[in-house]
Motif scaffolding. Structure first.
Motif, short mmCIF file in Angstrom:
data_model
loop_
_atom_site.label_atom_id
_atom_site.label_comp_id
_atom_site.label_asym_id
_atom_site.label_seq_id
_atom_site.Cartn_x
_atom_site.Cartn_y
_atom_site.Cartn_z
N GLY B 206 -1.39 0.96 -1.84
CA GLY B 206 -2.46 0.11 -2.38
C GLY B 206 -2.88 -1.00 -1.44
O GLY B 206 -3.94 -1.60 -1.62
N LYS B 208 -3.70 -0.62 1.61
CA LYS B 208 -4.78 -0.06 2.43
C LYS B 208 -4.49 0.11 3.92
O LYS B 208 -5.04 1.02 4.54
CB LYS B 208 -6.08 -0.89 2.31
N GLY B 249 14.99 7.17 0.81
CA GLY B 249 15.09 6.03 1.71
C GLY B 249 16.27 5.17 1.33
O GLY B 249 17.30 5.65 0.91
N GLN B 267 10.48 9.02 -7.66
CA GLN B 267 11.30 9.02 -6.43
C GLN B 267 11.38 7.62 -5.83
O GLN B 267 12.35 7.29 -5.15
CB GLN B 267 10.71 9.97 -5.38
N ILE B 281 2.64 -5.73 -9.16
CA ILE B 281 1.25 -6.21 -9.00
C ILE B 281 0.42 -4.99 -8.64
O ILE B 281 0.63 -4.38 -7.59
CB ILE B 281 1.15 -7.28 -7.90
N ASP B 300 -5.88 -7.34 -8.44
CA ASP B 300 -6.04 -6.96 -7.05
C ASP B 300 -5.07 -7.76 -6.18
O ASP B 300 -5.11 -8.99 -6.16
CB ASP B 300 -7.49 -7.25 -6.64
#
Ligand SMILES: Cc1cc2nc3c(=O)[nH]c(=O)nc-3n(C[C@H](O)[C@H](O)[C@H](O)COP(=O)(O)OP(=O)(O)OC[C@H]3O[C@@H](n4cnc5c(N)ncnc54)[C@H](O)[C@@H]3O)c2cc1C
Ligand SMILES: Nc1ncnc2c1ncn2[C@@H]1O[C@H](COP(=O)(O)O)[C@@H](O)[C@H]1O
Lengths: 248, 320
Positions: B206, B208, B249, B267, B281, B300
């Protein structure tokens, strides 16, 4: 080089976790079992040693007949043969003793295992195996090279990594890094066909005594509902984290 | 009889997880009405061990301990266990704790329970509660042998002060030289690592692109936190692989985990189930993470995170 890869047969990560028989047993109902993810990494590394360095690769599981499809899958990925020690895997030390017996009889000099099984989260079989056999042990292994009898391995440590050198015989507790995820192999049709013809030997266990036994399971208390905080009122989050959750 | 705790030091200091096992050992010693002995190496200042309850402290200084071979450390701990007639030996879940503990257990033919989260629910039979199924369940294990080995899960007991007069002795059992040679060490310098962190700030797809990680790092800075990420983020090369948390991980057992722009796939959650308080968030109120978190903000990240940094700075200024 004779490699033995220890394969733990575990519920897929997305499986529902439920218990039966008065919460004493894992409920297998509708659960798909897979090769323990950490074991898949070391098995793939073993394939590299086989193809590039002529190693032979045997896979082993200590378990009852229901684990055989998982061993067949390992054969389909490319292992040469499989061994199942016919007993329910109970505590880590007895599993390690069973595997140690097979190692002695087959004189394997490289034992590859996963860092931990994702079901019981023991993280104990490889270290115990090394101690029983008096083989060198490297845990949390994220890189492994073997040249003749010389071993170079990278171990993950808290906040970094270290490079170690030693010699065979060795037991490895491996994880992602030993190979990368993109290099993991999915059995293809040819592999699956060949796996049917490869030997899967069942051996009976040596006598053992449980030293630690799982008695029962419990699910975590259901989590309280999430508290949503308005995006325009961020100070409320700071306040909750300080006064309610007490984490800042 | 006694309880023996292995407290790892690093550059002459004790990590929090080492003091946590000492705190745990003290409580267990009290429950079993016996003494707490702590074994460590290469430290001068043992006041932290006394503060958390050590009655006796054994310090190794042998050159043979300057080895990366866990089997030498296992022999060292076993020598102490024999000298002190220890019935329970306790390790933390650090990289070294999880390396040495199983070897000690096998050499002693002792029952071993790892990932333990609480003081034994009963000492006869000796039953401990531990994590299983990547923290999606707890398991009660009975250790049947007279010698017992326990691995304590990180952040499961916390620190408890218990100021005690300690006797301090140098401990130099005979040890072999080990078979492993340390060639090199690479530590991520100066940064809080995921393994040690009390707070972890983690970013997902998210966000980007890697150019947007400045605010994640700033948030981590303000909180004294480590930074982490979801798998696609490290696969895309936006962040190093060492930051990837989840099933494939690193596991995170922090007190606070803040997930920014992470959907909350099973996962991913498999790696953070052990974190105590989770904050999400995310712009999408339907993101699965909202079912797993304790606190959430639908919004956002590019607006919320800068504001959160600002509010936290104000909070720090007031509470400094
Ligand atoms: C075998 C296997 C193993 C796996 N192992 C792991 C693992 O170990 N770790 C792991 O993380 N994943 C793992 N995965 C992948 C996992 O299934 C998910 O694909 C992955 O976690 C998704 O990453 P993400 O949440 O960053 O990205 P996405 O799923 O793309 O989610 C991005 C989120 O960001 C939100 N968003 C978008 N814009 C904004 C904005 N401006 N502000 C706030 N939020 C925004 C979106 O609403 C969305 O929820 C594994 C998958 C498989 C099949
Ligand atoms: N029953 C078993 N059979 C074969 N190998 C096992 C078995 N249990 C554990 N192992 C191996 O030991 C590793 C660590 O498992 P554990 O100690 O159970 O967490 C696994 O990743 C496997 O490689």
């Amino acid at each position: 080089m004779k490699i033995l890869v220890c394969i733990s047969h575990v519920p897929d990560t997305t499986a529902k976790i439920n218990f039966t028989e008065g919460d004493s047993k894992f409920d297998n109902n509708g659960v798909q079992f897979v090769i323990n993810p950490y074991d898949e990494f070391v098995l793939t590394r073993a394939m590299w040693f086989k193809e590039k360095q002529g190693a032979t690769v045997t896979v082993i599981n200590v378990g009852n007949p229901t684990t055989e499809p998982t061993l067949r899958k390992s054969l389909a990925i490319g292992a040469d043969d499989a061994i199942r020690v016919n007993t329910d895997a109970t505590d880590g030390l007895s599993v390690a003793k069973q595997i140690a017996e097979v190692v002695k009889n087959g004189s394997y000099d490289v034992i590859l295992a996963g860092r931990e099984s994702i079901d019981y989260n023991g993280g104990m079989v490889p270290g115990m195996l090394a101690a029983i056999l008096d083989y060198t042990f490297i845990n949390a292994c994220i890189g492994l090279e073997i040249d003749g009898t010389n071993v170079t391995a990278t171990r993950e440590i808290d906040g970094g990594k270290e490079v170690l050198s030693t010699s065979l015989p060795i037991v490895i507790g491996g994880q992602k890094g030993v190979v990368e995820e993109k290099d993991l192999r999915i059995p293809n049709m040819r592999g699956i066909m060949m796996a049917r013809k490869k030997p899967l030997t069942v051996v009976e266990p040596v006598a053992f005594e449980d030293v630690a036994t799982s008695k029962s399971f419990e699910k975590p208390a259901p989590k309280g509902a999430i508290k949503l905080i308005d995006a325009n009122n961020i100070s409320e989050l700071v306040d909750l984290l300080h006064n309610e959750a007490k984490v800042i | 009889m006694s309880i023996l705790v292995f407290a790892e030091s690093s550059e002459g200091k004790f990590k929090k997880s080492a003091l946590e096992v000492v705190s745990y050992g003290k409580e267990l010693a009290q429950q079993m009405q016996t003494n707490l002995v702590v074994i460590t190496a290469f430290v001068e200042d043992t006041s932290e061990l006394s503060k958390h309850g050590a009655e006796k402290i054994l310090i190794g200084k042998s050159d043979n301990l300057k080895t990366a071979d866990a089997s030498v450390w296992a022999d060292y701990v076993i020598a102490a266990a024999n000298q002190e007639s220890a019935s329970v030996i306790i390790f933390d879940s650090s990289a070294n704790g999880t390396y040495v503990a199983p070897m000690v257990a096998a050499k002693l033919q002792a029952g071993f329970a790892s990932n333990v989260v609480a003081i034994p629910s009963s000492t006869a039979p000796f039953t401990v509660k531990r994590k299983a199924f990547s923290s999606r369940a707890f398991n009660f294990t009975e250790i049947k042998t007279s010698n017992k080995v326990i691995g304590l899960a990180k952040n499961s007991f916390g620190l408890k002060e218990n100021p005690t007069e300690s006797t301090v002795e140098e401990f130099s059992p005979e040890l072999n030289a080990g078979k492993i040679k340390l060639e090199s060490v690479e530590k991520s310098s100066g940064k809080v690592t995921i393994a040690d962190a009390d707070i972890v700030v983690s970013g997902g797809r998210g966000l980007k692109g890697p150019e947007n990680w400045g605010m994640v790092e700033e948030l981590a800075d303000v909180l004294g936190a480590a930074t982490a990420c979801s798998k696609p983020v490290s696969d895309l090369g936006w962040r190093p692989h060492s930051e990837h948390v989840g099933q494939t991980g690193k596991p995170v057992a922090s007190n606070l985990y803040i997930a920014i722009g992470i959907s909350g796939a099973i996962q991913h959650l498999a790696g953070i189930n052990s974190s105590k308080v989770k904050v999400v968030i995310n712009t999408d109120p339907e993101a699965p993470f909202f079912k797993a978190a304790d606190y959430g903000i639908v919004g956002d990240a590019f607006e919320v995170v800068p504001k959160l940094i600002e509010k936290l700075k104000e909070f720090k200024a007031q509470n400094a």
